[in-house]
Design a protein around this motif. Sequence first.
Motif, PDB file in Angstrom:
ATOM      1  N   HIS A  33     -10.510   3.419  10.584  1.00  0.00           N
ATOM      2  CA  HIS A  33      -9.358   3.568  11.230  1.00  0.00           C
ATOM      3  C   HIS A  33      -9.041   5.314  11.325  1.00  0.00           C
ATOM      4  O   HIS A  33      -8.670   5.329  12.738  1.00  0.00           O
ATOM      5  CB  HIS A  33      -8.232   2.753  10.537  1.00  0.00           C
ATOM      6  CG  HIS A  33      -7.044   2.878  11.584  1.00  0.00           C
ATOM      7  ND1 HIS A  33      -7.045   2.285  12.758  1.00  0.00           N
ATOM      8  CD2 HIS A  33      -5.661   3.574  11.222  1.00  0.00           C
ATOM      9  CE1 HIS A  33      -5.956   2.555  13.106  1.00  0.00           C
ATOM     10  NE2 HIS A  33      -4.968   3.226  12.235  1.00  0.00           N
ATOM     11  N   TYR A  34      -9.243   5.879  10.420  1.00  0.00           N
ATOM     12  CA  TYR A  34      -8.921   7.463  10.764  1.00  0.00           C
ATOM     13  C   TYR A  34      -9.895   8.072  11.518  1.00  0.00           C
ATOM     14  O   TYR A  34      -9.324   8.773  12.608  1.00  0.00           O
ATOM     15  CB  TYR A  34      -9.259   8.175   9.365  1.00  0.00           C
ATOM     16  CG  TYR A  34      -9.110   9.557   9.542  1.00  0.00           C
ATOM     17  CD1 TYR A  34      -7.572  10.255   9.560  1.00  0.00           C
ATOM     18  CD2 TYR A  34     -10.006  10.465   9.707  1.00  0.00           C
ATOM     19  CE1 TYR A  34      -7.339  11.497   9.733  1.00  0.00           C
ATOM     20  CE2 TYR A  34      -9.889  11.693   9.915  1.00  0.00           C
ATOM     21  CZ  TYR A  34      -8.562  12.176   9.990  1.00  0.00           C
ATOM     22  OH  TYR A  34      -8.420  13.672  10.013  1.00  0.00           O
ATOM     23  N   PHE A  35     -11.182   7.710  11.471  1.00  0.00           N
ATOM     24  CA  PHE A  35     -12.101   8.530  12.336  1.00  0.00           C
ATOM     25  C   PHE A  35     -12.054   7.881  13.899  1.00  0.00           C
ATOM     26  O   PHE A  35     -12.198   8.518  15.073  1.00  0.00           O
ATOM     27  CB  PHE A  35     -13.524   8.370  11.905  1.00  0.00           C
ATOM     28  CG  PHE A  35     -13.826   9.469  10.635  1.00  0.00           C
ATOM     29  CD1 PHE A  35     -14.016  10.604  11.275  1.00  0.00           C
ATOM     30  CD2 PHE A  35     -13.542   9.352   9.448  1.00  0.00           C
ATOM     31  CE1 PHE A  35     -14.283  11.798  10.482  1.00  0.00           C
ATOM     32  CE2 PHE A  35     -13.722  10.118   8.626  1.00  0.00           C
ATOM     33  CZ  PHE A  35     -14.005  11.433   9.195  1.00  0.00           C
ATOM     34  N   ALA A  36     -11.463   6.460  13.919  1.00  0.00           N
ATOM     35  CA  ALA A  36     -11.278   5.850  15.264  1.00  0.00           C
ATOM     36  C   ALA A  36     -10.215   6.429  15.918  1.00  0.00           C
ATOM     37  O   ALA A  36     -10.103   6.652  17.183  1.00  0.00           O
ATOM     38  CB  ALA A  36     -11.349   4.635  15.365  1.00  0.00           C
ATOM     39  N   GLN A  37      -8.935   6.860  15.160  1.00  0.00           N
ATOM     40  CA  GLN A  37      -7.990   7.511  15.778  1.00  0.00           C
ATOM     41  C   GLN A  37      -8.107   8.866  16.046  1.00  0.00           C
ATOM     42  O   GLN A  37      -7.900   9.403  17.012  1.00  0.00           O
ATOM     43  CB  GLN A  37      -6.656   7.446  14.804  1.00  0.00           C
ATOM     44  CG  GLN A  37      -6.243   6.162  14.412  1.00  0.00           C
ATOM     45  CD  GLN A  37      -5.740   5.421  15.611  1.00  0.00           C
ATOM     46  OE1 GLN A  37      -6.425   4.393  16.205  1.00  0.00           O
ATOM     47  NE2 GLN A  37      -4.768   5.774  15.943  1.00  0.00           N
ATOM     48  N   ASP A  71       1.070   5.520   9.715  1.00  0.00           N
ATOM     49  CA  ASP A  71       0.489   4.632  10.333  1.00  0.00           C
ATOM     50  C   ASP A  71       0.442   3.435   9.587  1.00  0.00           C
ATOM     51  O   ASP A  71      -0.410   3.370   8.569  1.00  0.00           O
ATOM     52  CB  ASP A  71      -0.864   4.737  10.644  1.00  0.00           C
ATOM     53  CG  ASP A  71      -1.601   3.991  11.902  1.00  0.00           C
ATOM     54  OD1 ASP A  71      -1.095   2.798  11.863  1.00  0.00           O
ATOM     55  OD2 ASP A  71      -2.282   4.390  12.243  1.00  0.00           O
ATOM     56  N   PRO A  72       1.031   2.038   9.782  1.00  0.00           N
ATOM     57  CA  PRO A  72       0.928   1.025   9.088  1.00  0.00           C
ATOM     58  C   PRO A  72      -0.269   0.436   8.898  1.00  0.00           C
ATOM     59  O   PRO A  72      -0.680  -0.700   7.977  1.00  0.00           O
ATOM     60  CB  PRO A  72       1.910   0.033   9.607  1.00  0.00           C
ATOM     61  CG  PRO A  72       2.043   0.581  11.068  1.00  0.00           C
ATOM     62  CD  PRO A  72       1.760   1.860  10.860  1.00  0.00           C
ATOM     63  N   ALA A  73      -1.392   0.708   9.641  1.00  0.00           N
ATOM     64  CA  ALA A  73      -2.623  -0.011   9.696  1.00  0.00           C
ATOM     65  C   ALA A  73      -3.403   0.502   8.239  1.00  0.00           C
ATOM     66  O   ALA A  73      -4.431  -0.201   7.908  1.00  0.00           O
ATOM     67  CB  ALA A  73      -3.569   0.661  10.984  1.00  0.00           C
ATOM     68  N   GLY A 114       0.907  -1.125  -0.164  1.00  0.00           N
ATOM     69  CA  GLY A 114      -0.111   0.016   0.007  1.00  0.00           C
ATOM     70  C   GLY A 114       0.860   1.130  -0.031  1.00  0.00           C
ATOM     71  O   GLY A 114       2.153   1.049  -0.053  1.00  0.00           O
ATOM     72  N   PHE A 115       0.257   2.585  -0.221  1.00  0.00           N
ATOM     73  CA  PHE A 115       0.994   3.783  -0.054  1.00  0.00           C
ATOM     74  C   PHE A 115       1.942   3.863   1.058  1.00  0.00           C
ATOM     75  O   PHE A 115       3.330   4.147   1.035  1.00  0.00           O
ATOM     76  CB  PHE A 115      -0.187   4.837  -0.522  1.00  0.00           C
ATOM     77  CG  PHE A 115       0.644   6.318  -0.539  1.00  0.00           C
ATOM     78  CD1 PHE A 115       1.547   6.311  -1.643  1.00  0.00           C
ATOM     79  CD2 PHE A 115       0.547   7.085   0.351  1.00  0.00           C
ATOM     80  CE1 PHE A 115       2.102   7.766  -1.786  1.00  0.00           C
ATOM     81  CE2 PHE A 115       1.333   8.509   0.498  1.00  0.00           C
ATOM     82  CZ  PHE A 115       1.971   8.542  -0.600  1.00  0.00           C
ATOM     83  N   TYR A 159      -5.646   5.293   1.321  1.00  0.00           N
ATOM     84  CA  TYR A 159      -6.354   6.202   1.667  1.00  0.00           C
ATOM     85  C   TYR A 159      -6.466   6.652   2.925  1.00  0.00           C
ATOM     86  O   TYR A 159      -6.428   5.759   3.797  1.00  0.00           O
ATOM     87  CB  TYR A 159      -7.790   5.966   1.083  1.00  0.00           C
ATOM     88  CG  TYR A 159      -7.998   5.723  -0.283  1.00  0.00           C
ATOM     89  CD1 TYR A 159      -7.924   7.126  -1.318  1.00  0.00           C
ATOM     90  CD2 TYR A 159      -8.280   4.536  -1.095  1.00  0.00           C
ATOM     91  CE1 TYR A 159      -8.270   6.903  -2.565  1.00  0.00           C
ATOM     92  CE2 TYR A 159      -8.503   4.579  -2.411  1.00  0.00           C
ATOM     93  CZ  TYR A 159      -8.363   5.876  -3.177  1.00  0.00           C
ATOM     94  OH  TYR A 159      -8.326   5.512  -4.629  1.00  0.00           O
ATOM     95  N   TYR A 160      -6.459   7.727   3.231  1.00  0.00           N
ATOM     96  CA  TYR A 160      -6.649   8.418   4.630  1.00  0.00           C
ATOM     97  C   TYR A 160      -5.160   8.688   5.366  1.00  0.00           C
ATOM     98  O   TYR A 160      -4.953   9.049   6.414  1.00  0.00           O
ATOM     99  CB  TYR A 160      -7.533   7.958   5.512  1.00  0.00           C
ATOM    100  CG  TYR A 160      -8.917   8.317   5.121  1.00  0.00           C
ATOM    101  CD1 TYR A 160      -9.514   9.513   5.604  1.00  0.00           C
ATOM    102  CD2 TYR A 160      -9.642   7.547   4.308  1.00  0.00           C
ATOM    103  CE1 TYR A 160     -10.618   9.785   5.142  1.00  0.00           C
ATOM    104  CE2 TYR A 160     -11.146   7.949   3.864  1.00  0.00           C
ATOM    105  CZ  TYR A 160     -11.489   9.370   4.298  1.00  0.00           C
ATOM    106  OH  TYR A 160     -12.650   9.411   4.132  1.00  0.00           O
ATOM    107  N   GLU A 161      -4.106   7.589   4.740  1.00  0.00           N
ATOM    108  CA  GLU A 161      -2.812   7.786   5.549  1.00  0.00           C
ATOM    109  C   GLU A 161      -2.205   9.036   5.601  1.00  0.00           C
ATOM    110  O   GLU A 161      -1.556   9.367   6.557  1.00  0.00           O
ATOM    111  CB  GLU A 161      -2.056   6.715   4.752  1.00  0.00           C
ATOM    112  CG  GLU A 161      -1.777   6.944   3.377  1.00  0.00           C
ATOM    113  CD  GLU A 161      -2.651   6.193   2.422  1.00  0.00           C
ATOM    114  OE1 GLU A 161      -3.613   7.109   1.940  1.00  0.00           O
ATOM    115  OE2 GLU A 161      -2.509   5.327   1.731  1.00  0.00           O
TER     116      GLU A 161
END
Length: 333
Positions: free
Chosen positions: A272-276, A211-213, A83-84, A217-219
């Motif tokens: 994951h983004y919104f949880a963080q 973040d490797p999770a 991934g990116f 997108y959103y990284e």
Amino acid sequence: MKDPDGGDGADRIAVIVVNYGTADLAIEAVESVLARQHGHRQVDVHLVDNASPNGDAEVLRAAHADRDWGARVTFWPETENHGFGRGNNVVLEALGAQATPPDKVFLLNPDARLENETIDLLAATLEADPQAAAVGASVLRPDLTPVTAAFRFPGPVNEMARMINLSLLNRIAQDRLVPLPPDHPAGPVDWVSGASVMFRFTALRDVGFFDPAFFLYYEEVDLMRRLHEKGWHVLYEPRARVVHEEGAATGQFAGSVGRQRDPAYLYQSWAHYFAQAYGRAGALSLAVLMLFAALLNILHRRLRGRPPTMPRSFISDQIRYVIRPLVFPGSDA
């Protein structure tokens, strides 16, 4: 061809291009960097192939030899599609292990190319502001039409407005919507396009890289959110320009909402983004509200005799890839 020792990191810039299935465009991206002067700064390129299909690694390996890139370009043929963010982390972590890492890192999409002395302009902008962690360039279509490259952070208001997509509501929420205008002036913004962005290496190391999770997108949004939390800020410099063949690697295009089904990893990255950013409970609340917003979109569009403007299968995919994993952490969507 991995991990050159580097040397003095002062005024040294590492360029990272992460390729997946766009070998010919990635070669153009590298060539566009090598063709510029960069204000006579030391610039080296790291070309990552993310386990592309169809023999991309061999094409890129041959280009490295045939075009006499030599030590200016380091090729990283990976055996896994990271991934990116994780693809960039492969190089970032190796740079961080050097005795003297580079002063700056410039990320360039494989389907983008420099249109002017982009690297010099971005580097000068960072050098003028010690508190700036990142600076992004303006992004142009191949016909040189500018597109949005600077943004506000996504949040409950702009996410709901995006999903409902009602003209009146969009006008009311104009100052909260995520995209800033393509002609947005230079200066501080929340985040910038990952297609062409330069980071101060010390700032990247301060937040632990990507973040490797996230797969895709959103990284970059998450990375710049964490930079802001650490007291850094992010700038936009429209004088620096890149031409972007949008969506060549992912098949996703801006403005294509409603015309295709979004991949599962986009929903997973959203969750994951919104949880963080808002905590698991906040992300779950917003995810449920997005279902109601989708129903409002369907209702007002049908009343006007038009199809919904959300991605195909949005409601079922939102439940499967966002709501269920947030309710049952660790569940396999």
